[in-house]
Design an enzyme around this catalytic site. Structure first.
Site, PDB file in Angstrom:
ATOM      1  N   CYS A 135       4.254   1.594   6.483  1.00  0.00           N
ATOM      2  CA  CYS A 135       4.553   0.213   6.829  1.00  0.00           C
ATOM      3  C   CYS A 135       4.345  -0.703   5.626  1.00  0.00           C
ATOM      4  CB  CYS A 135       3.676  -0.228   8.003  1.00  0.00           C
ATOM      5  SG  CYS A 135       3.966  -1.936   8.468  1.00  0.00           S
ATOM      6  N   CYS A 189       2.854  -4.078   6.382  1.00  0.00           N
ATOM      7  CA  CYS A 189       1.423  -4.096   6.700  1.00  0.00           C
ATOM      8  C   CYS A 189       0.589  -3.950   5.422  1.00  0.00           C
ATOM      9  CB  CYS A 189       1.019  -2.929   7.610  1.00  0.00           C
ATOM     10  SG  CYS A 189       2.138  -2.582   8.937  1.00  0.00           S
ATOM     11  N   ASP A 190       1.017  -3.056   4.533  1.00  0.00           N
ATOM     12  CA  ASP A 190       0.128  -2.626   3.445  1.00  0.00           C
ATOM     13  C   ASP A 190       0.593  -2.998   2.042  1.00  0.00           C
ATOM     14  OD1 ASP A 190      -1.474  -1.428   5.385  1.00  0.00           O
ATOM     15  OD2 ASP A 190      -0.282   0.403   5.365  1.00  0.00           O
TER      16      ASP A 190
END
Ligand code: NDP
Length: 318
Positions: free
Chosen positions: A137, A140-141
């Site tokens: 992701c 997300c990261d």
């Protein structure tokens, strides 16, 4: 204490399909109950800008779009339950769903919108280093990789989109693809080609992700060129795997028909599964389009079909 609770209609999953089904079923006065699952808001809750959902001419953030859908469903008396179903029995009436909380939910009609989850390469090193430099992701990261060199694996729209997004943080993004041509749409291919921070690594498969969990995480990746046989090591600190998705159907076992890749099979032009009263909408039954708007469309269809089913069922029982 665990309880047993009955509802006429339960919707499983909180992506665009689930929320749209809840909006329609709520407006039909069915008092639907939507069980959110492990990732409230579904895959869109982990994206950033959504540019192709009609009605938002300047785009909308994925999490915001999902919040709006949830609020709209709640306006029509849909109830949100923050629980996850672990087991289902669709052979009995009413259908029985066992939740993570221990509660048992029963229902006369069920709409399955459990979506799909990211696929992994299947390497031991990938599993070991998940969360230590390996991710599926980018939104997300990605932030953690500011100023670093990283790789994205895959050649579809997701891989292209993630690679482009990650150039906001990383100094260099290798795009490792097993063929010499991206599967992504032309417009995405052009954006990849025109981005000076993206370096495609064609015809290459990942042999190993290098690094140690307690020792800085990922430090490199060994890739093999499938045409020349050449093996090379790329020095990098992050690996984003973007090789597609698998449908979330494990909780149904073999009670429903699935295609060869595990997607639920619904009747042509319908969301009906082979079990009367069980409907499926969104990515869990669509390996082809996989768009928020198509998921919402099938969610609407499922609610209309469930309403018809429940009306007939209740007419017969009188
Ligand atoms: P896709 O299935 O389209 O692409 C998967 C990619 O991963 C392919 O390039 C495939 O290679 C590669 N791949 C698959 N398995 C492996 C493996 N084991 N090892 C190495 N490589 C592998 O998935 P996406 O998630 O990219 O997209 C899914 C759908 O969602 C598509 O319909 C896409 O259009 C849509 N989408 C749309 C977006 C948008 O409109 N903005 C954004 C993101 C997705 P190969 O090409 O050789 O098969």
């Amino acid at each position: 204490m665990a309880k047993e609770i009955h509802h006429r209609l339960i919707i499983l999953g909180s992506g665009p399909a689930g929320y749209t089904a809840a909006i329609y079923a709520g407006r039909a006065n069915l008092k639907p109950v939507l069980i959110q699952g492990m990732q409230p808001g579904g895959q869109l809750s982990t994206t950033t800008e959504v540019d192709n959902f009609p009605g938002f001419e300047h785009g909308v953030q994925g999490p915001e779009l999902m919040e709006k859908m949830r609020a709209q469903a709640e306006r029509f008396d849909a109830t949100m339950v923050y629980d996850t179903i672990l087991e289902t029995d669709l052979t009995t009436r009413p259908f029985r769903l066992t939740a993570d909380s221990g509660d048992i939910y029963t229902c006369d009609a069920l709409i399955i919108c459990t979506g799909a989850s990211a696929r992994w390469l299947g390497l031991e090193s990938e599993q070991k280093l998940k969360g230590f430099g390996v991710s599926a992701c980018a939104t997300c990261d990605g932030f953690f990789f500011r100023g670093q060199e990283i790789a994205v694996v895959g050649g579809g729209n997701s891989a292209a989109e993630e690679a482009i997004f990650l150039t906001n943080f990383a100094t260099k993004v290798y795009l490792v693809h097993r063929r010499d041509r991206l599967r992504a749409e032309q417009v995405m291919q052009d954006r990849v080609r025109n981005n000076p921070k993206i370096e495609p690594v064609w015809d290459s498969v990942v042999e190993e992700i290098l690094g140690e969990v307690g020792n800085g995480g990922v430090r490199g990746m060994r890739v093999k060129n499938v045409k020349s046989g050449e093996v090379r090591e790329l020095a990098l600190t992050g690996v984003f795997v973007a090789i597609g998705h698998s449908p979330n159907t494990a909780i149904f076992g073999d009670q429903l028909d699935k295609d060869e890749t595990g997607y639920l099979i619904t009747r042509p032009d319908s969301t009906a599964t082979k079990i009367p009263g069980v409907f499926a909408a969104g990515d869990v039954q669509d390996s082809h389009y996989r768009q928020a708007v198509t998921a919402a469309g099938t969610g609407c269809m499922a609610a209309l079909e469930a309403e018809r089913y429940l009306t007939e069922l209740e007419d017969h029982s009188h």
